[in-house]
Write an enzyme that holds these catalytic residues in place. Structure first.
Site, mmCIF file in Angstrom:
data_model
loop_
_atom_site.group_PDB
_atom_site.id
_atom_site.type_symbol
_atom_site.label_atom_id
_atom_site.label_comp_id
_atom_site.label_asym_id
_atom_site.label_seq_id
_atom_site.Cartn_x
_atom_site.Cartn_y
_atom_site.Cartn_z
ATOM 1 N N THR A 143 30.316 33.638 -17.580
ATOM 2 C CA THR A 143 29.244 33.845 -16.604
ATOM 3 C C THR A 143 27.923 34.152 -17.312
ATOM 4 O O THR A 143 26.853 33.676 -16.909
ATOM 5 C CB THR A 143 29.603 35.016 -15.659
ATOM 6 O OG1 THR A 143 30.824 34.687 -15.000
ATOM 7 C CG2 THR A 143 28.519 35.261 -14.628
ATOM 8 N N HIS A 195 26.458 30.984 -18.455
ATOM 9 C CA HIS A 195 25.771 30.261 -17.369
ATOM 10 C C HIS A 195 24.370 30.840 -17.139
ATOM 11 O O HIS A 195 23.407 30.102 -16.938
ATOM 12 C CB HIS A 195 26.560 30.366 -16.055
ATOM 13 C CG HIS A 195 27.861 29.622 -16.071
ATOM 14 N ND1 HIS A 195 27.937 28.261 -16.235
ATOM 15 C CD2 HIS A 195 29.142 30.048 -15.954
ATOM 16 C CE1 HIS A 195 29.204 27.880 -16.211
ATOM 17 N NE2 HIS A 195 29.958 28.955 -16.045
#
Ligand code: NAD
Ligand code: ZN
Length: 342
Positions: A40, A43
């Site tokens: 995450t 990202h």
């Protein structure tokens, strides 16, 4: 204090000097010692389409951590300065239908630290006291700092699966898949087949206790050989890769169970009739960690000594070396990557 921040709506992170957070009456201030780095964060770093749709810079990144309590708000009664803690990073409302029916892991009002509010790649973080989880003395800050992804693995492996004696296929041996191998082993699965395209990760899967650690093309033969051709009782889909999702559905036995954790990057097509309905299988979508059954299970498995996540941790960096930490994850050659902060 030092904090790793997302400051612009563009790729990259900035290591900045910012004030120590203020705490509310129901919050605690935690001095961060170790923090896990996750896909995450990559990202958000790369500022991909998901991050652009979800995040609002500027904010401090990071959602997996452990440390010790530096200050407590006036309403906090069961957390004390000096306590060694980690925390559930999903902050839920406690008031909605889901929260009030024991399903707060899917609370629609969830705010995630390091995504929707300031996170833990910093010397201090403010957390609601209800999210704080005490660490046993035997659990290091480093293992405390990876309770979030370990919890994803516990949730996926144990929820509704009744593992003792079962044959399990795990598709995808990223950090979460690797933890899941060790958890299935500790929970009494009789045969664990783990698949990945990456040799480094297959070697880690063997170290975590997989009976077979194979390339996806060899997974079918391994599962059929272990089950008299029947198929796996339980499949944990931990890659998010469409080919692996189809394989999970193909290699689960009739009437079996597929736990889906991996998140495909975009929409994908399924043949509902043949892949799911006529096989009579059950599919369970995994979101985070069940609050707080997953945390209790995690603590008990760690204290039993039957599950040891430490072989999965392969890389450690100071916050200043954040670019190397992100690069290590992108390389695919890392297990779990951890920041050493204080
Ligand atoms: P990761 O994404 O690095 O792991 C994925 C692994 O799958 C990699 O090792 C990759 O080589 C492997 N892979 C690629 N193609 C494959 C194939 N055909 N068959 C088998 N394996 C294949 O690391 P992770 O952090 O362990 O995350 C796993 C997944 O879980 C990701 O999709 C992530 O987005 C998702 N995730 C979901 C939740 C949730 O709450 N549902 C929480 C955290 C992460
Ligand atoms: Zn809620």
């Amino acid at each position: 204090m030092k904090a790793l921040r997302k400051t612009a709506t563009a790729p990259g992170f900035t290591l900045a000097e910012i004030p120590v957070p203020e705490i509310r009456d129901n919050e605690v201030l935690i001095r961060v010692r170790r923090a896990g780095v996750c896909g995450t964060d990559v990202h958000i770093h790369d500022w991909d389409a998901w991050a652009q749709g979800r995040c609002h810079p500027p904010f401090t990144v990071g959602h997996e951590f452990a440390g010790d309590v530096a200050k407590v708000g006036s309403l906090v009664s069961d957390v004390t300065v000096g306590d060694r803690v980690t925390a559930e990073g999903h902050i839920v409302c406690g008031r909605c239908h889901l929260c009030r029916t024991g399903n707060s892991h899917i609370c629609p009002n969830t705010k995630i630290i390091g995504v929707d509010r300031d996170g833990c790649f910093a010397e201090y973080i403010a957390m609601p006291a209800t999210n704080v989880w005490h660490l046993a003395d035997s659990v290091s800050y480093e293992v405390g700092g990876i309770h979030d992804p370990m919890g994803n693995a516990f949730h996926t492996a144990l929820h509704g699966t009744n593992l003792p004696g079962k044959t399990v296929l795990i598709t995808g041996c990223g950090p979460i898949g690797l933890f899941a191998v060790g958890i299935c082993r500790a929970a009494g699965a009789s045969r664990i087949v783990a698949s990945d395209v990456n040799q480094t990760r297959l070697a880690l899967a063997r170290a975590m206790g997989a009976h077979d650690a194979v390339q996806p093309a060899a997974a079918e033969a391994a599962v059929r050989a272990a089950t008299d051709g029947l198929g796996a009782d339980v499949v944990l889909e931990m890659s998010g890769v469409p080919a692996a999702v189809h394989q999970a559905l193909a290699l689960v036995r009739v009437g079996g169970r597929v736990q889906v954790l991996g998140i495909p990057a975009k929409r994908m097509e399924l043949d509902l009739a043949t892949e799911i309905i006529f096989k009579g299988i059950t599919i369970y979508g995994v979101v985070g960690r069940r609050m707080y059954e997953t945390w209790i299970e995690m603590t008990q498995f760690l204290s039993s000594g039957q599950f040891d996540p430490r072989p999965v941790i392969t890389h450690r960096f100071a916050l200043e070396r954040h670019a190397e930490a992100i690069a290590a994850i992108k390389s695919g050659e890392a297990g779990k990557v951890v920041f050493e902060i204080g």
